[in-house]
Design an enzyme around this catalytic site. Structure first.
Site, PDB file in Angstrom:
ATOM      1  N   LYS A  50       6.716  23.620 -13.159  1.00 27.37           N
ATOM      2  CA  LYS A  50       5.846  22.446 -13.010  1.00 27.37           C
ATOM      3  C   LYS A  50       5.454  22.266 -11.543  1.00 27.37           C
ATOM      4  CE  LYS A  50       4.874  17.671 -13.892  1.00 27.37           C
ATOM      5  NZ  LYS A  50       5.129  16.393 -14.522  1.00 27.37           N
ATOM      6  N   ARG A  83       0.812  -1.236   0.000  1.00 25.08           N
ATOM      7  CA  ARG A  83       0.000   0.000   0.000  1.00 25.08           C
ATOM      8  C   ARG A  83       0.836   1.273   0.000  1.00 25.08           C
ATOM      9  NH1 ARG A  83      -3.039  -2.870   3.892  1.00 25.08           N
ATOM     10  NH2 ARG A  83      -4.831  -3.897   2.933  1.00 25.08           N
ATOM     11  N   GLU A 137      -4.811  16.865 -10.912  1.00 23.26           N
ATOM     12  CA  GLU A 137      -5.282  17.313 -12.221  1.00 23.26           C
ATOM     13  C   GLU A 137      -6.801  17.483 -12.294  1.00 23.26           C
ATOM     14  OE1 GLU A 137      -2.936  15.852 -15.554  1.00 23.26           O
ATOM     15  OE2 GLU A 137      -4.667  16.117 -16.854  1.00 23.26           O
ATOM     16  N   LYS A 154       2.979  11.518 -10.759  1.00 21.85           N
ATOM     17  CA  LYS A 154       2.223  10.616 -11.644  1.00 21.85           C
ATOM     18  C   LYS A 154       3.090   9.386 -11.887  1.00 21.85           C
ATOM     19  CE  LYS A 154      -0.764  13.675 -14.348  1.00 21.85           C
ATOM     20  NZ  LYS A 154      -1.021  14.239 -15.691  1.00 21.85           N
ATOM     21  N   ARG A 186      -3.599  21.687 -13.644  1.00 23.03           N
ATOM     22  CA  ARG A 186      -2.486  20.816 -14.029  1.00 23.03           C
ATOM     23  C   ARG A 186      -2.589  20.443 -15.510  1.00 23.03           C
ATOM     24  NH1 ARG A 186       0.519  15.953 -10.636  1.00 23.03           N
ATOM     25  NH2 ARG A 186       1.895  15.344 -12.347  1.00 23.03           N
ATOM     26  N   HIS A 192       0.122  18.560 -26.326  1.00 23.33           N
ATOM     27  CA  HIS A 192       0.033  17.099 -26.238  1.00 23.33           C
ATOM     28  C   HIS A 192      -1.167  16.514 -26.966  1.00 23.33           C
ATOM     29  CE1 HIS A 192       3.261  17.688 -23.426  1.00 23.33           C
ATOM     30  NE2 HIS A 192       3.362  16.400 -23.179  1.00 23.33           N
ATOM     31  N   HIS A 241       0.351  13.718 -28.953  1.00 22.94           N
ATOM     32  CA  HIS A 241       0.111  12.289 -28.704  1.00 22.94           C
ATOM     33  C   HIS A 241      -0.410  11.595 -29.955  1.00 22.94           C
ATOM     34  CE1 HIS A 241      -0.206  12.652 -24.055  1.00 22.94           C
ATOM     35  NE2 HIS A 241       0.951  12.141 -24.405  1.00 22.94           N
ATOM     36  N   HIS A 298       8.389  11.269 -28.484  1.00 19.23           N
ATOM     37  CA  HIS A 298       7.390  12.052 -27.745  1.00 19.23           C
ATOM     38  C   HIS A 298       7.703  13.551 -27.860  1.00 19.23           C
ATOM     39  CE1 HIS A 298       4.481  13.059 -24.678  1.00 19.23           C
ATOM     40  NE2 HIS A 298       5.421  13.724 -24.027  1.00 19.23           N
ATOM     41  N   ASN A 314      -0.534  19.908 -20.385  1.00 23.67           N
ATOM     42  CA  ASN A 314      -0.786  19.117 -21.598  1.00 23.67           C
ATOM     43  C   ASN A 314      -0.696  19.960 -22.869  1.00 23.67           C
ATOM     44  OD1 ASN A 314      -1.227  16.847 -20.029  1.00 23.67           O
ATOM     45  ND2 ASN A 314      -3.401  17.296 -19.789  1.00 23.67           N
ATOM     46  N   GLU A 348       9.595  19.729 -23.842  1.00 24.96           N
ATOM     47  CA  GLU A 348       8.858  20.002 -22.586  1.00 24.96           C
ATOM     48  C   GLU A 348       9.408  21.276 -21.938  1.00 24.96           C
ATOM     49  OE1 GLU A 348       6.217  18.329 -21.945  1.00 24.96           O
ATOM     50  OE2 GLU A 348       6.488  16.395 -22.940  1.00 24.96           O
TER      51      GLU A 348
HETATM   52  P1  NAD Z   1      13.328   6.641 -21.291  1.00 30.39           P
HETATM   53  O1  NAD Z   1      13.190   6.469 -19.847  1.00 30.39           O
HETATM   54  O2  NAD Z   1      12.998   5.501 -22.185  1.00 30.39           O
HETATM   55  O3  NAD Z   1      14.807   7.140 -21.581  1.00 30.39           O
HETATM   56  C1  NAD Z   1      15.200   7.393 -22.913  1.00 30.39           C
HETATM   57  C2  NAD Z   1      16.435   6.576 -23.303  1.00 30.39           C
HETATM   58  O4  NAD Z   1      17.574   7.233 -22.757  1.00 30.39           O
HETATM   59  C3  NAD Z   1      16.449   5.172 -22.749  1.00 30.39           C
HETATM   60  O5  NAD Z   1      17.041   4.330 -23.704  1.00 30.39           O
HETATM   61  C4  NAD Z   1      17.332   5.278 -21.516  1.00 30.39           C
HETATM   62  O6  NAD Z   1      17.978   4.071 -21.183  1.00 30.39           O
HETATM   63  C5  NAD Z   1      18.325   6.319 -21.969  1.00 30.39           C
HETATM   64  N1  NAD Z   1      18.926   7.120 -20.923  1.00 30.39           N
HETATM   65  C6  NAD Z   1      18.293   7.784 -19.924  1.00 30.39           C
HETATM   66  N2  NAD Z   1      19.177   8.503 -19.233  1.00 30.39           N
HETATM   67  C7  NAD Z   1      20.391   8.307 -19.790  1.00 30.39           C
HETATM   68  C8  NAD Z   1      21.685   8.805 -19.528  1.00 30.39           C
HETATM   69  N3  NAD Z   1      21.915   9.698 -18.587  1.00 30.39           N
HETATM   70  N4  NAD Z   1      22.715   8.354 -20.295  1.00 30.39           N
HETATM   71  C9  NAD Z   1      22.481   7.472 -21.315  1.00 30.39           C
HETATM   72  N5  NAD Z   1      21.276   6.990 -21.625  1.00 30.39           N
HETATM   73  C10 NAD Z   1      20.235   7.416 -20.863  1.00 30.39           C
HETATM   74  O7  NAD Z   1      12.455   7.885 -21.819  1.00 30.39           O
HETATM   75  P2  NAD Z   1      12.187   9.313 -21.199  1.00 30.39           P
HETATM   76  O8  NAD Z   1      12.026  10.193 -22.361  1.00 30.39           O
HETATM   77  O9  NAD Z   1      13.139   9.653 -20.141  1.00 30.39           O
HETATM   78  O10 NAD Z   1      10.763   9.104 -20.485  1.00 30.39           O
HETATM   79  C11 NAD Z   1       9.635   8.714 -21.237  1.00 30.39           C
HETATM   80  C12 NAD Z   1       8.627   8.097 -20.298  1.00 30.39           C
HETATM   81  O11 NAD Z   1       8.275   9.057 -19.303  1.00 30.39           O
HETATM   82  C13 NAD Z   1       7.341   7.683 -20.972  1.00 30.39           C
HETATM   83  O12 NAD Z   1       7.002   6.382 -20.553  1.00 30.39           O
HETATM   84  C14 NAD Z   1       6.321   8.684 -20.477  1.00 30.39           C
HETATM   85  O13 NAD Z   1       5.021   8.127 -20.401  1.00 30.39           O
HETATM   86  C15 NAD Z   1       6.872   9.025 -19.131  1.00 30.39           C
HETATM   87  N6  NAD Z   1       6.458  10.339 -18.627  1.00 30.39           N
HETATM   88  C16 NAD Z   1       5.957  10.412 -17.381  1.00 30.39           C
HETATM   89  C17 NAD Z   1       5.577  11.625 -16.852  1.00 30.39           C
HETATM   90  C18 NAD Z   1       5.065  11.697 -15.463  1.00 30.39           C
HETATM   91  O14 NAD Z   1       4.612  12.771 -15.040  1.00 30.39           O
HETATM   92  N7  NAD Z   1       5.120  10.619 -14.705  1.00 30.39           N
HETATM   93  C19 NAD Z   1       5.712  12.800 -17.606  1.00 30.39           C
HETATM   94  C20 NAD Z   1       6.250  12.690 -18.883  1.00 30.39           C
HETATM   95  C21 NAD Z   1       6.623  11.446 -19.396  1.00 30.39           C
HETATM   96  N1  GLY Z   2       3.325  15.498 -17.629  1.00 23.17           N
HETATM   97  C1  GLY Z   2       2.139  16.174 -17.210  1.00 23.17           C
HETATM   98  C2  GLY Z   2       1.871  16.076 -15.746  1.00 23.17           C
HETATM   99  O1  GLY Z   2       2.683  15.597 -14.987  1.00 23.17           O
HETATM  100  O2  GLY Z   2       0.825  16.455 -15.320  1.00 23.17           O
END
Ligand code: NAD
Ligand code: GLY
Length: 365
Positions: A231, A126, A241, A148, A245, A252, A256, A268, A249, A190
């Site tokens: 943010k 939990r 949200e 999130k 919040r 997006h 998306h 993305h 988007n 972003e």
């Molecule tokens: P990712 O985590 O896949 O990282 C991108 C690539 O870079 C991967 O291959 C990773 O291994 C590599 N990488 C990361 N850091 C590195 C470093 N310092 N050196 C070398 N390689 C490195 O992608 P991302 O763009 O970081 O994140 C995308 C994800 O985030 C999606 O799943 C998306 O849904 C999520 N997201 C979440 C939120 C949220 O609020 N929770 C907001 C935006 C996006």
């Molecule tokens: N990435 C949008 C949010 O965290 O609300």
């Protein structure tokens, strides 16, 4: 390199709930010291093969040196790590290794690792504490902030998730030195989105983008801390949200849909960049946003190497994906649109013919 600058930004969630985002250079291995003053016990370090090789070994040793029992676990690289099956493997491992409610999860990686590890931490027994150690630009300016967490479902991304705020976000910009160029530039979409939300920040980006592209550490700290503040303020006002919040988007709705319509050929960030231009075109047509602000936004996107036009995209496909968007309406889609640099509005319904015109102007056929 030593730590040349540290900024501590507090995300204030009300009722005493708050956590720091510590942005700096070279402080990655100080996390154990920071933690030792606050928590103790067993920790699960969740990462992937790349990040484990680059930073995981040193981080694990530094945590162990401060008395932590550390179990490091590797998850696949990419979106396939964000599944309930993968979360299940982590629960199995934690139960087998005797993790309990006092244990800690540390996410070392980009948004994928952060979303998965946060989801597991939020649901295991939990909810147990977790720390974000974001290593991609996107994770440092966006995904690690705001709580999130989610895994994907076969019917869509991020469909199964919870809000679970980290205890801290530990952001060492030196980790960006190894981030592939395309990932770095994608993360800038972003950052620029935050610039449209905050005019002073936009001006900072206009003044510093060459240093930013060169990954100058002091500029990275300044820009990432700026994004975290923007943010963080929005999240603090609307954690779940229910309202503002959704401003985050911006870009997006088209972004998306474009990402999916391109069969993920556009990353993305690239899709969000084109989505920002699309939102600007719609806002211009609605008389909300000036051609001058629109051109400044396009110029900044272009300057950092982000696309502002889509290639080989079917407008019909984009419309189809937009219709499946959670925010879609029968008479048109709901958009977040810019009004001026520093002011963005959400919940605006745009007629379909206007969307079609904007998609054509974006290059979709
Ligand atoms: P990712 O985590 O896949 O990282 C991108 C690539 O870079 C991967 O291959 C990773 O291994 C590599 N990488 C990361 N850091 C590195 C470093 N310092 N050196 C070398 N390689 C490195 O992608 P991302 O763009 O970081 O994140 C995308 C994800 O985030 C999606 O799943 C998306 O849904 C999520 N997201 C979440 C939120 C949220 O609020 N929770 C907001 C935006 C996006
Ligand atoms: N990435 C949008 C949010 O965290 O609300």
């Amino acid at each position: 390199m030593g730590c040349i600058r540290l900024q501590e930004i507090w995300i204030e969630l009300g009722q005493g709930r708050r956590y720091p985002v510590v942005v700096g250079t070279g402080h990655l291995l100080e996390l154990g010291t920071w933690l030792a003053e606050r928590l103790t016990g067993q920790c699960l370090l969740v990462t992937n093969a790349t990040l484990r090789r680059l930073y995981g070994g040193d981080l694990k040793s530094s945590l162990q040196a401060r008395g932590w029992q550390v179990n490091a676990i590797q998850v696949p690289d990419g979106e396939e790590a964000k599944t309930l099956a993968q979360a299940g493997l982590l629960y199995d491992y934690m139960l087998a290794e005797g993790f309990d409610r006092d244990s800690l999860v540390i996410a070392l990686g980009g948004g994928v690792v952060g979303d998965l590890a946060g989801f597991v931490a939020g649901t295991f027994m939990r909810g147990i504490p977790f720390i974000q150690v974001p290593t991609s630009l996107l994770a440092q300016v966006d995904a690690s902030i705001g709580g999130k967490t989610a895994v994907n479902h076969r019917l869509g991304k991020n469909l199964v998730g919870i809000f679970h705020q980290p205890r801290a976000v530990w952001t060492d910009v030196n980790t960006l030195a190894t981030l592939p160029e395309r990932e770095f530039i994608s993360g800038l979409a972003e950052v620029i989105k935050h610039g449209v939300i905050d005019a002073d920040y936009f001006a900072l980006l206009e003044a510093t983008w060459p240093n930013l592209l060169a990954r100058d550490p002091a500029t990275l700290v300044q820009v990432i801390a700026g994004s975290v503040r923007i943010k963080g303020k929005i999240v603090a006002a609307d954690e779940r949200e229910a309202g503002q919040r959704a401003l985050l988007n911006l870009g997006h709705t088209i972004g998306h849909a474009l990402e999916a319509a391109s069969n993920y050929r556009y990353s993305h960030g690239e899709a969000v960049a084109i989505g920002l231009v699309g939102a600007g075109l719609l806002a211009c047509r609605l008389g909300l946003w000036s051609a001058v602000d629109h051109e400044r936004t396009c110029a900044l996107l272009r300057a950092v190497g982000l696309p502002i036009i889509a290639h080989d995209i079917s407008a019909q496909d984009v419309l189809c994906y937009m219709a499946h968007d959670k925010k879609a309406r029968a008479d048109g889609a709901r958009f977040v649109l810019p009004v001026r640099l520093g002011e963005v509005k959400c919940g605006l319904t745009v007629p379909v013919d206007m969307i079609c015109d904007a998609l054509a102007a974006l290059g979709a056929v």
